[in-house]
Design an enzyme around this catalytic site. Structure first.
Site, PDB file in Angstrom:
ATOM      1  N   ASN A  10       0.728  -1.241   0.113  1.00 55.49           N
ATOM      2  CA  ASN A  10       0.033  -0.085  -0.001  1.00 55.49           C
ATOM      3  C   ASN A  10       0.944   1.232   0.070  1.00 55.49           C
ATOM      4  O   ASN A  10       1.505   1.836   1.140  1.00 55.49           O
ATOM      5  CB  ASN A  10      -1.040   0.032   1.252  1.00 55.49           C
ATOM      6  CG  ASN A  10      -1.945   0.895   1.281  1.00 55.49           C
ATOM      7  OD1 ASN A  10      -1.766   2.003   0.651  1.00 55.49           O
ATOM      8  ND2 ASN A  10      -3.263   0.914   1.887  1.00 55.49           N
ATOM      9  N   LYS A  13       0.391   3.871   2.764  1.00 55.25           N
ATOM     10  CA  LYS A  13       0.745   3.957   4.034  1.00 55.25           C
ATOM     11  C   LYS A  13       2.361   4.435   4.088  1.00 55.25           C
ATOM     12  O   LYS A  13       2.699   5.144   5.050  1.00 55.25           O
ATOM     13  CB  LYS A  13       0.752   2.527   4.319  1.00 55.25           C
ATOM     14  CG  LYS A  13      -0.214   1.851   4.775  1.00 55.25           C
ATOM     15  CD  LYS A  13      -0.252   0.374   5.106  1.00 55.25           C
ATOM     16  CE  LYS A  13      -1.366  -0.285   5.495  1.00 55.25           C
ATOM     17  NZ  LYS A  13      -1.353  -1.755   5.784  1.00 55.25           N
ATOM     18  N   GLU A  37      -0.655 -13.098   5.240  1.00 52.71           N
ATOM     19  CA  GLU A  37      -1.401 -12.425   6.012  1.00 52.71           C
ATOM     20  C   GLU A  37      -2.256 -13.565   6.739  1.00 52.71           C
ATOM     21  O   GLU A  37      -3.025 -13.990   6.292  1.00 52.71           O
ATOM     22  CB  GLU A  37      -2.440 -11.502   5.543  1.00 52.71           C
ATOM     23  CG  GLU A  37      -1.498 -10.109   5.267  1.00 52.71           C
ATOM     24  CD  GLU A  37      -2.207  -8.800   5.368  1.00 52.71           C
ATOM     25  OE1 GLU A  37      -3.359  -8.947   5.963  1.00 52.71           O
ATOM     26  OE2 GLU A  37      -1.594  -7.905   4.870  1.00 52.71           O
ATOM     27  N   ASP A  66      -0.260  -3.444  10.108  1.00 55.41           N
ATOM     28  CA  ASP A  66      -1.416  -3.912   9.947  1.00 55.41           C
ATOM     29  C   ASP A  66      -2.451  -2.874  10.449  1.00 55.41           C
ATOM     30  O   ASP A  66      -2.338  -2.589  11.587  1.00 55.41           O
ATOM     31  CB  ASP A  66      -1.557  -5.256  10.412  1.00 55.41           C
ATOM     32  CG  ASP A  66      -2.738  -6.036   9.826  1.00 55.41           C
ATOM     33  OD1 ASP A  66      -2.869  -6.308   8.571  1.00 55.41           O
ATOM     34  OD2 ASP A  66      -3.428  -6.564  10.590  1.00 55.41           O
ATOM     35  N   SER A  67      -3.323  -2.693   9.747  1.00 49.37           N
ATOM     36  CA  SER A  67      -4.401  -1.621  10.163  1.00 49.37           C
ATOM     37  C   SER A  67      -6.060  -2.138  10.173  1.00 49.37           C
ATOM     38  O   SER A  67      -6.068  -2.901   9.372  1.00 49.37           O
ATOM     39  CB  SER A  67      -4.188  -0.255   9.745  1.00 49.37           C
ATOM     40  OG  SER A  67      -3.109   0.316   9.834  1.00 49.37           O
ATOM     41  N   PHE A 142      -7.075   7.671   1.694  1.00 48.82           N
ATOM     42  CA  PHE A 142      -7.322   6.642   0.714  1.00 48.82           C
ATOM     43  C   PHE A 142      -8.085   5.391   1.768  1.00 48.82           C
ATOM     44  O   PHE A 142      -8.628   5.824   2.922  1.00 48.82           O
ATOM     45  CB  PHE A 142      -6.031   5.672   0.627  1.00 48.82           C
ATOM     46  CG  PHE A 142      -5.304   5.119   1.836  1.00 48.82           C
ATOM     47  CD1 PHE A 142      -4.501   6.125   2.425  1.00 48.82           C
ATOM     48  CD2 PHE A 142      -5.470   3.922   2.310  1.00 48.82           C
ATOM     49  CE1 PHE A 142      -3.620   5.844   3.841  1.00 48.82           C
ATOM     50  CE2 PHE A 142      -4.694   3.460   3.396  1.00 48.82           C
ATOM     51  CZ  PHE A 142      -3.908   4.630   4.257  1.00 48.82           C
ATOM     52  N   TYR A 144     -10.737   3.918   3.826  1.00 46.47           N
ATOM     53  CA  TYR A 144     -11.968   4.315   4.642  1.00 46.47           C
ATOM     54  C   TYR A 144     -11.835   5.551   5.039  1.00 46.47           C
ATOM     55  O   TYR A 144     -12.815   6.101   5.821  1.00 46.47           O
ATOM     56  CB  TYR A 144     -11.918   3.305   5.860  1.00 46.47           C
ATOM     57  CG  TYR A 144     -12.388   1.725   5.717  1.00 46.47           C
ATOM     58  CD1 TYR A 144     -13.451   1.397   5.548  1.00 46.47           C
ATOM     59  CD2 TYR A 144     -11.176   1.084   5.958  1.00 46.47           C
ATOM     60  CE1 TYR A 144     -13.697  -0.041   5.076  1.00 46.47           C
ATOM     61  CE2 TYR A 144     -11.260  -0.260   5.748  1.00 46.47           C
ATOM     62  CZ  TYR A 144     -12.664  -0.950   5.247  1.00 46.47           C
ATOM     63  OH  TYR A 144     -12.813  -2.157   5.204  1.00 46.47           O
ATOM     64  N   ASP A 145     -10.830   6.245   4.576  1.00 44.72           N
ATOM     65  CA  ASP A 145     -10.860   7.866   4.920  1.00 44.72           C
ATOM     66  C   ASP A 145     -12.190   8.758   4.852  1.00 44.72           C
ATOM     67  O   ASP A 145     -12.448   9.407   5.595  1.00 44.72           O
ATOM     68  CB  ASP A 145      -9.556   8.514   4.401  1.00 44.72           C
ATOM     69  CG  ASP A 145      -8.534   8.317   5.104  1.00 44.72           C
ATOM     70  OD1 ASP A 145      -8.389   7.755   6.145  1.00 44.72           O
ATOM     71  OD2 ASP A 145      -7.134   8.492   4.313  1.00 44.72           O
ATOM     72  N   LYS A 163      -4.245  14.817   9.351  1.00 44.80           N
ATOM     73  CA  LYS A 163      -4.230  13.566   9.343  1.00 44.80           C
ATOM     74  C   LYS A 163      -3.200  12.670  10.011  1.00 44.80           C
ATOM     75  O   LYS A 163      -3.448  12.001  10.980  1.00 44.80           O
ATOM     76  CB  LYS A 163      -4.638  12.504   8.132  1.00 44.80           C
ATOM     77  CG  LYS A 163      -4.796  11.122   8.412  1.00 44.80           C
ATOM     78  CD  LYS A 163      -5.238  10.366   7.199  1.00 44.80           C
ATOM     79  CE  LYS A 163      -5.094   8.951   7.634  1.00 44.80           C
ATOM     80  NZ  LYS A 163      -5.034   7.902   6.537  1.00 44.80           N
TER      81      LYS A 163
HETATM   82  P1  ITT Z   1      -0.515  -4.097   3.536  1.00 42.21           P
HETATM   83  O1  ITT Z   1      -1.245  -5.396   4.280  1.00 42.21           O
HETATM   84  O2  ITT Z   1       0.075  -4.570   2.127  1.00 42.21           O
HETATM   85  O3  ITT Z   1       0.430  -3.301   4.251  1.00 42.21           O
HETATM   86  P2  ITT Z   1      -3.208  -3.097   2.974  1.00 42.21           P
HETATM   87  O4  ITT Z   1      -3.909  -2.073   2.323  1.00 42.21           O
HETATM   88  O5  ITT Z   1      -3.746  -4.461   2.602  1.00 42.21           O
HETATM   89  O6  ITT Z   1      -1.515  -3.335   2.822  1.00 42.21           O
HETATM   90  P3  ITT Z   1      -4.110  -3.340   5.731  1.00 42.21           P
HETATM   91  O7  ITT Z   1      -4.564  -5.021   5.790  1.00 42.21           O
HETATM   92  O8  ITT Z   1      -3.593  -2.939   6.946  1.00 42.21           O
HETATM   93  O9  ITT Z   1      -3.044  -2.946   4.414  1.00 42.21           O
HETATM   94  O10 ITT Z   1      -5.324  -2.504   5.488  1.00 42.21           O
HETATM   95  C1  ITT Z   1      -6.558  -2.773   5.987  1.00 42.21           C
HETATM   96  C2  ITT Z   1      -7.789  -2.003   5.076  1.00 42.21           C
HETATM   97  O11 ITT Z   1      -7.572  -0.591   5.881  1.00 42.21           O
HETATM   98  C3  ITT Z   1      -7.079  -1.466   3.680  1.00 42.21           C
HETATM   99  O12 ITT Z   1      -8.338  -1.560   2.909  1.00 42.21           O
HETATM  100  C4  ITT Z   1      -6.540  -0.119   3.752  1.00 42.21           C
HETATM  101  O13 ITT Z   1      -6.575   0.551   2.460  1.00 42.21           O
HETATM  102  C5  ITT Z   1      -7.214   0.313   4.972  1.00 42.21           C
HETATM  103  N1  ITT Z   1      -6.648   1.379   5.709  1.00 42.21           N
HETATM  104  C6  ITT Z   1      -5.755   1.330   6.294  1.00 42.21           C
HETATM  105  N2  ITT Z   1      -5.012   2.315   7.115  1.00 42.21           N
HETATM  106  C7  ITT Z   1      -5.981   3.333   6.631  1.00 42.21           C
HETATM  107  C8  ITT Z   1      -6.027   4.625   6.861  1.00 42.21           C
HETATM  108  O14 ITT Z   1      -4.984   5.189   7.359  1.00 42.21           O
HETATM  109  N3  ITT Z   1      -6.965   5.321   6.277  1.00 42.21           N
HETATM  110  C9  ITT Z   1      -8.052   4.578   5.576  1.00 42.21           C
HETATM  111  N4  ITT Z   1      -8.182   3.296   5.290  1.00 42.21           N
HETATM  112  C10 ITT Z   1      -6.875   2.656   5.885  1.00 42.21           C
END
Ligand code: ITT
Length: 183
Positions: A10, A13, A37, A66-67, A142, A144-145, A163
């Protein structure tokens, strides 16, 4: 400047982490080799496994992120499944699930995993409490923002600086940077 490899697919990030960490003398470079994952119920287990796996594969120090978005009225959904749910349902359908729901409370969490080859990983988490907005607002950011609101504005309506001064990622990265000073 110390450079750390950030293993993620991503690029958003990477940009945010780069901005946040540049203030504390750290640069990040993306590597999108990916990592398995795990289907786990918590972000920590996913970040722990990913950081260890990537450090051993690339043979250098790495970080992963991981978010997840945890919506209270939906029992914490989508949580650790946020990426899959974003790709399959997207924001519009999450908002439909929340139609007529008075409790809009949600928490965005970020877990940073850091690891060096053949060492145990370390984890740093950050979270920010907010609300699911009634509609999508703002074209910044990006994921869920556009539907995650803090103090009346969605992350999508905030500029990057705003942010990055209060987000879950900022909070996790500040703990990480503080710890890294002595390593
Ligand atoms: P990687 O695992 O390759 O790092 P990813 O986008 O799949 O990339 P996550 O599993 O951590 O990463 O993300 C979970 C979802 O939440 C994914 O759809 C992201 O776009 C979204 N996300 C993560 N951080 C965010 C943020 O700061 N604002 C909005 N959406 C976010």
């Amino acid at each position: 400047m110390r450079k750390i490899i950030f293993v993620t697919g991503n690029p958003h990030k990477v940009r945010e982490a780069g901005d946040i960490l540049s203030h504390v003398g750290i640069t990040v470079e993306q590597n999108d080799c990916g990592y398995p994952e795990l289907q786990e119920d918590d972000l920590e287990a996913i970040a722990l496994y990913g950081a260890r796996w990537a450090a051993d594969k690339l043979n250098c120090e790495v970080m992963v992120d991981d978010s997840g978005l945890f919506i209270e009225a939906l029992g914490g959904f989508p949580g650790p499944y946020s990426a899959y749910v974003f790709d399959t349902l997207g924001n519009e359908r999450i908002l439909k699930l929340m139609d007529g729901e008075a409790n809009r409370r949600a928490v965005f969490k970020c877990v940073i995993g850091y690891c060096r080859p053949c060492e145990e990983p370390s984890l740093f988490s950050g979270e920010v409490a907010g609300e699911i907005s009634a509609g999508m607002r703002g074209c910044g950011g990006f994921g869920y923002d556009p539907i995650f609101e803090v103090g009346g504005a969605t992350f999508g309506e905030m500029n990057e600086e705003k942010k990055n001064s209060l987000s879950h990622r900022y909070r996790a990265l500040m703990k990480f940077a503080e710890w890294l000073k002595y390593r």
